[in-house]
Design a protein around this motif. Structure first.
Motif, PDB file in Angstrom:
ATOM      1  N   LEU A  38     -32.038  11.223  17.600  1.00 53.45           N
ATOM      2  CA  LEU A  38     -31.107  12.278  18.001  1.00 53.45           C
ATOM      3  C   LEU A  38     -31.818  13.359  18.812  1.00 53.45           C
ATOM      4  O   LEU A  38     -31.286  13.858  19.817  1.00 53.45           O
ATOM      5  N   ALA A  39     -33.058  13.728  18.386  1.00 55.18           N
ATOM      6  CA  ALA A  39     -33.814  14.729  19.130  1.00 55.18           C
ATOM      7  C   ALA A  39     -34.140  14.236  20.540  1.00 55.18           C
ATOM      8  O   ALA A  39     -34.077  14.986  21.522  1.00 55.18           O
ATOM      9  N   VAL A  40     -34.515  12.956  20.629  1.00 53.83           N
ATOM     10  CA  VAL A  40     -34.791  12.380  21.952  1.00 53.83           C
ATOM     11  C   VAL A  40     -33.548  12.429  22.830  1.00 53.83           C
ATOM     12  O   VAL A  40     -33.607  12.763  24.023  1.00 53.83           O
ATOM     13  N   LEU A  41     -32.384  12.111  22.245  1.00 51.13           N
ATOM     14  CA  LEU A  41     -31.139  12.123  23.020  1.00 51.13           C
ATOM     15  C   LEU A  41     -30.820  13.523  23.530  1.00 51.13           C
ATOM     16  O   LEU A  41     -30.497  13.716  24.713  1.00 51.13           O
ATOM     17  N   ILE A  42     -30.927  14.533  22.652  1.00 52.79           N
ATOM     18  CA  ILE A  42     -30.588  15.903  23.064  1.00 52.79           C
ATOM     19  C   ILE A  42     -31.562  16.398  24.138  1.00 52.79           C
ATOM     20  O   ILE A  42     -31.165  16.984  25.158  1.00 52.79           O
ATOM     21  N   GLY A  43     -32.870  16.159  23.919  1.00 52.28           N
ATOM     22  CA  GLY A  43     -33.851  16.595  24.908  1.00 52.28           C
ATOM     23  C   GLY A  43     -33.652  15.925  26.255  1.00 52.28           C
ATOM     24  O   GLY A  43     -33.763  16.561  27.309  1.00 52.28           O
ATOM     25  N   ALA A  44     -33.375  14.621  26.221  1.00 49.94           N
ATOM     26  CA  ALA A  44     -33.167  13.901  27.481  1.00 49.94           C
ATOM     27  C   ALA A  44     -31.932  14.411  28.211  1.00 49.94           C
ATOM     28  O   ALA A  44     -31.936  14.554  29.439  1.00 49.94           O
ATOM     29  N   LEU A  45     -30.853  14.707  27.436  1.00 51.64           N
ATOM     30  CA  LEU A  45     -29.635  15.216  28.079  1.00 51.64           C
ATOM     31  C   LEU A  45     -29.886  16.571  28.730  1.00 51.64           C
ATOM     32  O   LEU A  45     -29.421  16.839  29.846  1.00 51.64           O
ATOM     33  N   ILE A  46     -30.624  17.454  28.043  1.00 49.99           N
ATOM     34  CA  ILE A  46     -30.921  18.773  28.617  1.00 49.99           C
ATOM     35  C   ILE A  46     -31.756  18.622  29.890  1.00 49.99           C
ATOM     36  O   ILE A  46     -31.499  19.268  30.916  1.00 49.99           O
ATOM     37  N   LEU A  47     -32.767  17.758  29.825  1.00 54.24           N
ATOM     38  CA  LEU A  47     -33.635  17.552  30.994  1.00 54.24           C
ATOM     39  C   LEU A  47     -32.853  16.983  32.172  1.00 54.24           C
ATOM     40  O   LEU A  47     -32.996  17.436  33.322  1.00 54.24           O
ATOM     41  N   VAL A  48     -32.004  15.992  31.905  1.00 58.48           N
ATOM     42  CA  VAL A  48     -31.221  15.373  32.979  1.00 58.48           C
ATOM     43  C   VAL A  48     -30.260  16.374  33.601  1.00 58.48           C
ATOM     44  O   VAL A  48     -30.128  16.472  34.827  1.00 58.48           O
ATOM     45  N   PHE A  49     -29.569  17.175  32.764  1.00 58.74           N
ATOM     46  CA  PHE A  49     -28.604  18.136  33.295  1.00 58.74           C
ATOM     47  C   PHE A  49     -29.304  19.204  34.127  1.00 58.74           C
ATOM     48  O   PHE A  49     -28.820  19.602  35.205  1.00 58.74           O
ATOM     49  N   THR A  50     -30.467  19.684  33.642  1.00 62.26           N
ATOM     50  CA  THR A  50     -31.202  20.717  34.388  1.00 62.26           C
ATOM     51  C   THR A  50     -31.668  20.182  35.744  1.00 62.26           C
ATOM     52  O   THR A  50     -31.527  20.838  36.776  1.00 62.26           O
ATOM     53  N   ALA A  51     -32.251  18.969  35.737  1.00 62.28           N
ATOM     54  CA  ALA A  51     -32.726  18.387  36.993  1.00 62.28           C
ATOM     55  C   ALA A  51     -31.576  18.153  37.964  1.00 62.28           C
ATOM     56  O   ALA A  51     -31.697  18.404  39.179  1.00 62.28           O
ATOM     57  N   GLY A 338     -29.418   9.071  34.564  1.00 59.52           N
ATOM     58  CA  GLY A 338     -30.135   9.838  33.556  1.00 59.52           C
ATOM     59  C   GLY A 338     -29.460   9.765  32.196  1.00 59.52           C
ATOM     60  O   GLY A 338     -30.117   9.629  31.156  1.00 59.52           O
ATOM     61  N   LEU A 339     -28.113   9.882  32.187  1.00 52.98           N
ATOM     62  CA  LEU A 339     -27.382   9.737  30.927  1.00 52.98           C
ATOM     63  C   LEU A 339     -27.604   8.359  30.320  1.00 52.98           C
ATOM     64  O   LEU A 339     -27.800   8.211  29.105  1.00 52.98           O
ATOM     65  N   PHE A 340     -27.578   7.360  31.201  1.00 51.39           N
ATOM     66  CA  PHE A 340     -27.803   6.008  30.694  1.00 51.39           C
ATOM     67  C   PHE A 340     -29.212   5.863  30.109  1.00 51.39           C
ATOM     68  O   PHE A 340     -29.401   5.235  29.056  1.00 51.39           O
ATOM     69  N   SER A 341     -30.211   6.486  30.776  1.00 46.51           N
ATOM     70  CA  SER A 341     -31.585   6.414  30.272  1.00 46.51           C
ATOM     71  C   SER A 341     -31.702   7.113  28.921  1.00 46.51           C
ATOM     72  O   SER A 341     -32.399   6.629  28.012  1.00 46.51           O
ATOM     73  N   ALA A 342     -31.016   8.280  28.791  1.00 42.51           N
ATOM     74  CA  ALA A 342     -31.048   8.979  27.501  1.00 42.51           C
ATOM     75  C   ALA A 342     -30.446   8.115  26.398  1.00 42.51           C
ATOM     76  O   ALA A 342     -30.995   8.019  25.287  1.00 42.51           O
ATOM     77  N   LEU A 343     -29.318   7.496  26.694  1.00 46.04           N
ATOM     78  CA  LEU A 343     -28.709   6.610  25.697  1.00 46.04           C
ATOM     79  C   LEU A 343     -29.597   5.416  25.408  1.00 46.04           C
ATOM     80  O   LEU A 343     -29.658   4.930  24.265  1.00 46.04           O
ATOM     81  N   LEU A 344     -30.314   4.937  26.457  1.00 45.94           N
ATOM     82  CA  LEU A 344     -31.212   3.810  26.243  1.00 45.94           C
ATOM     83  C   LEU A 344     -32.360   4.194  25.312  1.00 45.94           C
ATOM     84  O   LEU A 344     -32.722   3.433  24.405  1.00 45.94           O
ATOM     85  N   LEU A 345     -32.936   5.404  25.525  1.00 40.88           N
ATOM     86  CA  LEU A 345     -33.984   5.867  24.619  1.00 40.88           C
ATOM     87  C   LEU A 345     -33.470   6.007  23.194  1.00 40.88           C
ATOM     88  O   LEU A 345     -34.159   5.678  22.218  1.00 40.88           O
ATOM     89  N   TYR A 346     -32.252   6.501  23.081  1.00 42.88           N
ATOM     90  CA  TYR A 346     -31.646   6.637  21.747  1.00 42.88           C
ATOM     91  C   TYR A 346     -31.478   5.268  21.100  1.00 42.88           C
ATOM     92  O   TYR A 346     -31.757   5.085  19.893  1.00 42.88           O
ATOM     93  N   SER A 347     -31.065   4.291  21.882  1.00 44.19           N
ATOM     94  CA  SER A 347     -30.898   2.941  21.341  1.00 44.19           C
ATOM     95  C   SER A 347     -32.234   2.353  20.905  1.00 44.19           C
ATOM     96  O   SER A 347     -32.335   1.696  19.861  1.00 44.19           O
ATOM     97  N   ILE A 348     -33.310   2.624  21.706  1.00 42.25           N
ATOM     98  CA  ILE A 348     -34.632   2.117  21.330  1.00 42.25           C
ATOM     99  C   ILE A 348     -35.095   2.729  20.014  1.00 42.25           C
ATOM    100  O   ILE A 348     -35.656   2.045  19.141  1.00 42.25           O
ATOM    101  N   ALA A 349     -34.846   4.054  19.857  1.00 41.47           N
ATOM    102  CA  ALA A 349     -35.231   4.704  18.601  1.00 41.47           C
ATOM    103  C   ALA A 349     -34.477   4.107  17.421  1.00 41.47           C
ATOM    104  O   ALA A 349     -35.034   3.911  16.332  1.00 41.47           O
ATOM    105  N   LEU A 350     -33.199   3.821  17.617  1.00 42.04           N
ATOM    106  CA  LEU A 350     -32.434   3.195  16.533  1.00 42.04           C
ATOM    107  C   LEU A 350     -32.975   1.804  16.209  1.00 42.04           C
ATOM    108  O   LEU A 350     -33.055   1.407  15.033  1.00 42.04           O
TER     109      LEU A 350
END
Length: 745
Positions: A38-51, A338-350
């Protein structure tokens, strides 16, 4: 991984308290994994939106800067176009400065010289409007009539203190002719512009008007007027200006066409409106056809400027955001990625959180796979048609399959425990077989003779390969035994046939060589034996011509001349035949040859023999090959001689010798000329001895030059081809090996 270790460790089952601890840990680890995901997902979403937001703002600023730059260019183009109109009008003022009042013919000549319709298509022409006080109107009309211009009718009618009638307007289109006599002082907007030009002494632009030529058409028109004073100068005071005022040179133009021509094709897609805000008004002069009110522009820019007494404001609008900033679509795609990558990281963590339970299932599956693998190996051993045996470290048979028992002629039980080498005729394992070799992976192959229990020995192909056994087993390798007796017998028969065939080929080669030698000797002897009768024919015919010429008529002397000419030609053909024979018999001497130098020497010899000719020769420098120098000089002599001969009717004659690289990367020499050429359909005849494509009367020769060229090229291991068109020249392409590896025939 912890659960897998406790499952496979026997000591873990003997300690129940550890099971409780492991269960607690296995419950905590998935929860930690879920929180990390969940932390990875939130951080990735913030980074993607900012970029994405930073990139979007940068693209918008870049597009806006480009849009403003285009608006500046459009504004400058419009101003520059009006300046061009002023320059045209000033030329007309200069005409009045040189002539107090030019005639209509002089005015027409000036306007035609300016080429108004082509250079300024938005204008309706160039005109002159006179400044006529009421007291001088009748005098002007009389002068107009006396000059042959007809009746000057002022309209609209009425008595006014000052008139400003149109006197000249070129070119003389029907609409312009109808405008002559119109009093521009009678219309308020025109009157204001003319008065301002008179008072200021400068060019002045009118407000929005309806041009006389447009009639009832709803076109926005304008005119640019310049005052004309006596002497062409500009008086210092207003009183003097009015006293010396002659009239105005003016340029009428349509606003829509003016903007369209000013922008051209470069900025035709710009969207803007032009307003006249002189005197606090806000009057629309022009609106782009592609301006849309139902869409929202991405950017808006305004530019206001003063020009010729008017204040114009241009309001620019860009296309909607989707069109003005097309790269935003790519940024949206990047945002989605970027959203897809964040979800992909979340899936890997799961997936990592679930690894523990999956590892347990994988361990069970690996055990089952191992059992099945062993079963497959046993099946392959049992049912293989090739004999197989497992050997221990001492080379004894641990296990074998039925196929091996059949090849050896013993039962499977009798093979167990025997040394495998004892089944072979040569038991000395230290002596390598002539047909054996070992590969890098440790696999050893050999051909040996196998001793059968009952029957003759058999040839077998052996393949030794290392095979690791299970823990506690003494298995070190696998040997495969294939009976190749029949195959080796067949190979022996083939080898015997090959030796017989080689002997026959050698015999035929000797016979062919002897035949070639006999043929060359025959050609040589025949050519020498033919010279005696030829000399007799030539000598007796010459004596006949010298002693009995007066007894022969013209036809008889002509026949004798033909006999001598034919004898001489036959002698030349015999010499050519001998030359061809020497080319075939001479031994090749390989050395470095500079073809460029040889070609230049041949050309110099040709120039010395025919100094009257002017031939353009281009020879590429530094063409080095390995070959026989005398033969290669013969080759170039024939090719360049042909080019020199067949370009004698060309002026200028051109010969080019150089190299080029073919599509396959091979260096190819070429020799081109612009001479007589030849039909491509007969190219196969070029390289045959005594074959000619041109008559002897037109071009002398024996027909062996190109045949010799082909022979020389082929003896050096190369190829030659020709291309030509009748009347357009010929090209010859040939190759020579760089290493000098000819066949040396």
């Amino acid at each position: 991984m912890l659960a897998a270790m406790t499952t496979t460790d026997p000591a873990a089952h003997a300690n129940p308290p550890n099971d409780g601890v492991d269960s607690e840990l296995s419950g905590l680890m998935p929860r930690r994994g879920y929180l990390l995901a969940l932390a990875v997902l939130i951080g990735a979403l913030i980074l993607v939106f900012t970029a994405w937001r930073i990139a979007r703002d940068r693209e918008l600023r870049s597009a806006q800067a480009e849009f403003i730059s285009q608006t500046v260019q459009v504004t400058e183009l419009i101003q520059q176009r009006l300046v061009n109109y002023e320059l045209v009008a000033r030329g007309g003022v200069s005409l009045f400065a040189s002539v107090q009042r030019p005639t209509a013919a002089q005015w027409k000549a000036y306007v035609e010289g300016m080429n108004m319709q082509r250079r300024f298509p938005a204008t309706l022409g160039l005109g002159f409007s006179g400044y006529v006080p009421q007291r001088l109107l009748v005098q002007l009309q009389n002068e107009w009539r006396d000059a042959g211009y007809g009746l000057l009718s002022i309209r609209p009618q009425g008595r006014r203190e000052v008139y400003g009638p149109i006197l000249y307007l070129e070119p003389k289109t029907p609409a312009n002719v109808a405008a002559i006599g119109y009093d521009m002082y009678a219309e308020q907007v025109r009157h204001t512009a003319l008065e301002a030009a008179l008072d200021s002494g400068q060019a002045w632009l009118s407000g929005k008007i309806q041009l006389i030529q447009d009639g009832d058409k709803q076109n926005t028109g304008m005119l640019l007027a310049l005052p004309v004073y006596l002497g062409g100068g500009r008086p210092q005071t207003l009183e003097l200006r009015r006293a010396e005022m002659q009239g105005w040179v003016y340029v009428p133009f349509r606003m829509g066409r003016f903007v369209e021509v000013a922008l051209g094709d470069t900025h035709s897609d710009m969207r803007f409106r032009i307003f006249d805000e002189t005197g606090g008004r806000d009057e629309l002069l022009y609106a782009s056809p592609n301006l849309k009110t139902d869409t929202t522009a991405a950017f808006v820019h305004r530019a206001a400027f003063d020009i010729y007494g008017r204040t114009w404001r241009i309001e620019y609008e860009s296309a909607p955001v989707e069109q003005a900033v097309p790269r935003l679509e790519g940024l949206r795609n990047m945002f989605a990625l970027g959203l897809f990558s964040a979800l992909l990281l979340y899936s890997i963590a799961l997936m990592l959180a679930r690894t523990e339970s999956r590892a347990r299932r994988i361990a069970l599956r690996m055990t089952e796979d191992f059992r099945r693998s062993e079963t497959r190996f046993r099946s392959a051993m049992q049912y293989s048609a090739i004999g197989k045996a497992l050997l221990d470290s001492e080379g004894r048979i641990v296990d074998s399959n039925p196929a091996l028992a059949t090849i050896v002629g013993l039962g499977p039980a009798q093979l167990l425990g025997q040394r495998f080498d004892s089944l072979l005729e040569d038991e000395d394992a230290e002596t390598p077989s002539a047909a054996s070799h070992t590969e890098e992976d440790g696999v050893h192959r050999a051909t040996r003779r196998l001793r059968r229990a009952h029957g003759v020995a058999r040839q077998v192909q052996l393949t030794y390969s290392p095979v690791p056994g299970n823990v506690g087993q003494d298995i070190s390798g696998l040997v495969q035994v294939e009976d190749v007796t029949e195959r080796m017998r067949a190979e022996a028969r083939v080898h015997a046939l090959n030796r017989t065939l080689e002997a026959r080929v050698a015999l035929r080669t000797r016979e062919l060589s002897q035949a070639n030698q006999e043929l060359e000797a025959f050609a040589y002897s025949v050519s020498h034996d033919l010279r005696a009768p030829l000399r007799a024919i030539d000598g007796f015919s010459r004596i006949l011509g010298e002693k009995y010429a007066d007894r022969f008529d013209a036809a008889g002397n002509d026949y004798l001349a033909r006999v001598r000419k034919a004898a001489a030609r036959m002698g030349d053909l015999i010499d050519a035949l001998l030359k061809m024979s020497r080319l075939a018999r001479s031994e090749l001497k390989h050395e470095s040859v500079d073809l460029s130098r040889v070609a230049n020497e041949v050309i110099e010899e040709l120039r010395m023999g025919d100094g009257q000719r002017k031939v353009e020769v281009s020879i590429e420098p530094g063409m080095q090959v390995i070959g026989d120098a005398s033969l290669l000089r013969n080759l170039l002599g024939n090719l360049l001689g042909n080019a020199w001969k067949f370009t004698r009717d060309r002026d200028p004659a051109r010969i080019e010798f150089g190299t080029q690289e073919t599509a396959s990367g091979v260096r190819e020499f070429y020799l081109r000329d612009n001479g007589t050429g030849f039909p491509q359909a007969y190219v196969d005849k070029l390289f045959r001895p005594f074959q000619r494509l041109h008559s002897v009367e037109d071009f002398a020769g024996h027909g062996i030059g190109l045949a010799s060229v082909k022979r020389i090229v082929e003896r050096h291991g190369g190829t030659i081809r020709a291309e030509g068109r009748e009347g357009e020249g010929a090209s010859f392409y040939f190759t020579l090996p760089h290493d000098g590896g000819g066949r040396g025939e």
